[in-house]
Design an enzyme around this catalytic site. Structure first.
Site, PDB file in Angstrom:
ATOM      1  N   ASP A 114      -2.624  51.011  58.001  1.00 25.92           N
ATOM      2  CA  ASP A 114      -3.868  51.509  57.402  1.00 25.92           C
ATOM      3  C   ASP A 114      -4.042  52.951  57.885  1.00 25.92           C
ATOM      4  O   ASP A 114      -3.440  53.860  57.331  1.00 25.92           O
ATOM      5  CB  ASP A 114      -5.000  50.562  57.799  1.00 25.92           C
ATOM      6  CG  ASP A 114      -6.332  50.949  57.197  1.00 25.92           C
ATOM      7  OD1 ASP A 114      -6.340  51.659  56.189  1.00 25.92           O
ATOM      8  OD2 ASP A 114      -7.389  50.529  57.728  1.00 25.92           O
ATOM      9  N   PHE A 141      -9.866  46.056  51.015  1.00 23.55           N
ATOM     10  CA  PHE A 141      -9.685  45.128  52.129  1.00 23.55           C
ATOM     11  C   PHE A 141      -8.965  43.887  51.633  1.00 23.55           C
ATOM     12  O   PHE A 141      -9.447  43.208  50.725  1.00 23.55           O
ATOM     13  CB  PHE A 141     -11.022  44.751  52.768  1.00 23.55           C
ATOM     14  CG  PHE A 141     -10.840  44.054  54.080  1.00 23.55           C
ATOM     15  CD1 PHE A 141     -10.677  44.785  55.248  1.00 23.55           C
ATOM     16  CD2 PHE A 141     -10.777  42.671  54.146  1.00 23.55           C
ATOM     17  CE1 PHE A 141     -10.472  44.135  56.467  1.00 23.55           C
ATOM     18  CE2 PHE A 141     -10.563  42.015  55.361  1.00 23.55           C
ATOM     19  CZ  PHE A 141     -10.412  42.761  56.514  1.00 23.55           C
TER      20      PHE A 141
HETATM   21  P1  5GP Z   1      -4.612  50.810  61.620  1.00 27.96           P
HETATM   22  O1  5GP Z   1      -4.547  51.025  63.100  1.00 27.96           O
HETATM   23  O2  5GP Z   1      -3.355  51.089  60.868  1.00 27.96           O
HETATM   24  O3  5GP Z   1      -5.821  51.505  61.000  1.00 27.96           O
HETATM   25  O4  5GP Z   1      -5.000  49.319  61.424  1.00 27.96           O
HETATM   26  C1  5GP Z   1      -4.087  48.332  61.447  1.00 27.96           C
HETATM   27  C2  5GP Z   1      -4.781  47.012  61.671  1.00 27.96           C
HETATM   28  O5  5GP Z   1      -6.090  46.949  61.069  1.00 27.96           O
HETATM   29  C3  5GP Z   1      -3.961  45.967  60.989  1.00 27.96           C
HETATM   30  O6  5GP Z   1      -2.954  45.473  61.841  1.00 27.96           O
HETATM   31  C4  5GP Z   1      -5.002  44.946  60.622  1.00 27.96           C
HETATM   32  O7  5GP Z   1      -5.207  44.084  61.723  1.00 27.96           O
HETATM   33  C5  5GP Z   1      -6.271  45.743  60.382  1.00 27.96           C
HETATM   34  N1  5GP Z   1      -6.466  46.044  58.951  1.00 27.96           N
HETATM   35  C6  5GP Z   1      -6.402  47.242  58.330  1.00 27.96           C
HETATM   36  N2  5GP Z   1      -6.626  47.119  57.003  1.00 27.96           N
HETATM   37  C7  5GP Z   1      -6.835  45.800  56.774  1.00 27.96           C
HETATM   38  C8  5GP Z   1      -7.105  45.030  55.571  1.00 27.96           C
HETATM   39  O8  5GP Z   1      -7.226  45.503  54.442  1.00 27.96           O
HETATM   40  N3  5GP Z   1      -7.228  43.691  55.759  1.00 27.96           N
HETATM   41  C9  5GP Z   1      -7.134  43.081  56.972  1.00 27.96           C
HETATM   42  N4  5GP Z   1      -7.290  41.768  57.008  1.00 27.96           N
HETATM   43  N5  5GP Z   1      -6.871  43.774  58.111  1.00 27.96           N
HETATM   44  C10 5GP Z   1      -6.730  45.116  58.005  1.00 27.96           C
END
Ligand code: 5GP
Ligand code: MG
Length: 175
Positions: free
Chosen positions: A95, A144
């Site tokens: 993300d 999401f």
């Molecule tokens: P980042 O550090 O890349 O922003 O976030 C990664 C983590 O955020 C992922 O491993 C996940 O746990 C959570 N996350 C980010 N986007 C989503 C989403 O659309 N759905 C869900 N269920 N978790 C997300």
């Protein structure tokens, strides 16, 4: 809730990712490390398609969520010895990219021989870090999503497909 990626599309894409990983490593031994908890379904499906000698471990990354997001701490209790080994990190979704970038920084300190990463999903237009995962399943819109390991308040990880939550789904949940 709206299906974004069907079970069959997930299956085909995990197969394609496995082919890329097999082509990349050949018969060289590999240590796969899944980032808990979202990666467990991908981890289980992917490893059964890999052909090299394989070791499997998991790590848990937790960040202290204050006013600002702090640095992560890594629980590596269930990760095998990786110094001098080729390591492939597996996560559910890229993300902002901060989680994976920080996990990579922590794992790199343990001096693996090589370090790559694979994610099932990458969200469009969200990244805040300079790195990209080496293997990506799907590029998805900024919504999401749940299913295939991804949760919403600890639910929906068991869905065999990926679904986008809609405003009504979010409203129906008591935090
Ligand atoms: P980042 O550090 O890349 O922003 O976030 C990664 C983590 O955020 C992922 O491993 C996940 O746990 C959570 N996350 C980010 N986007 C989503 C989403 O659309 N759905 C869900 N269920 N978790 C997300
Ligand atoms: Mg996660």
């Amino acid at each position: 809730m709206r299906t974004l990626i069907t079970e069959e599309e997930v299956r085909l894409t995990v197969g394609r990712m496995a082919s890329e990983i097999n082509a990349c490593y050949g018969r060289r031994p590999l240590t796969i490390v899944g980032v808990l908890t979202g990666s467990i379904v991908l981890l289980a499906d992917l490893i059964r398609l890999l052909e090299m000698p394989l070791r499997v471990g998991v790590v848990q990354a937790s960040s202290y969520q204050g006013v600002e997001r702090g640095p992560i701490s890594l629980n590596a209790e269930f990760m095998p010895e990786i110094t001098g080994h080729d390591v492939l990190l597996i996560d559910d979704i890229f993300d902002t990219g901060r989680t994976l970038a920080e996990v990579i920084a922590c794992v790199r300190e343990l001096a693996p021989a090589g370090l790559r990463s694979a994610v099932l999903l990458r969200k469009t237009g969200r990244q805040e870090v300079g790195m990209q995962p080496d293997f990506v399943g799907f590029q998805i819109p900024d919504e999401f999503v749940v299913g295939y390991g991804l949760d919403y308040h600890d639910e929906f990880r068991n869905l065999p497909y990926i679904a986008a939550l809609e405003p009504a789904d979010l409203a129906n949940q008591n935090p």
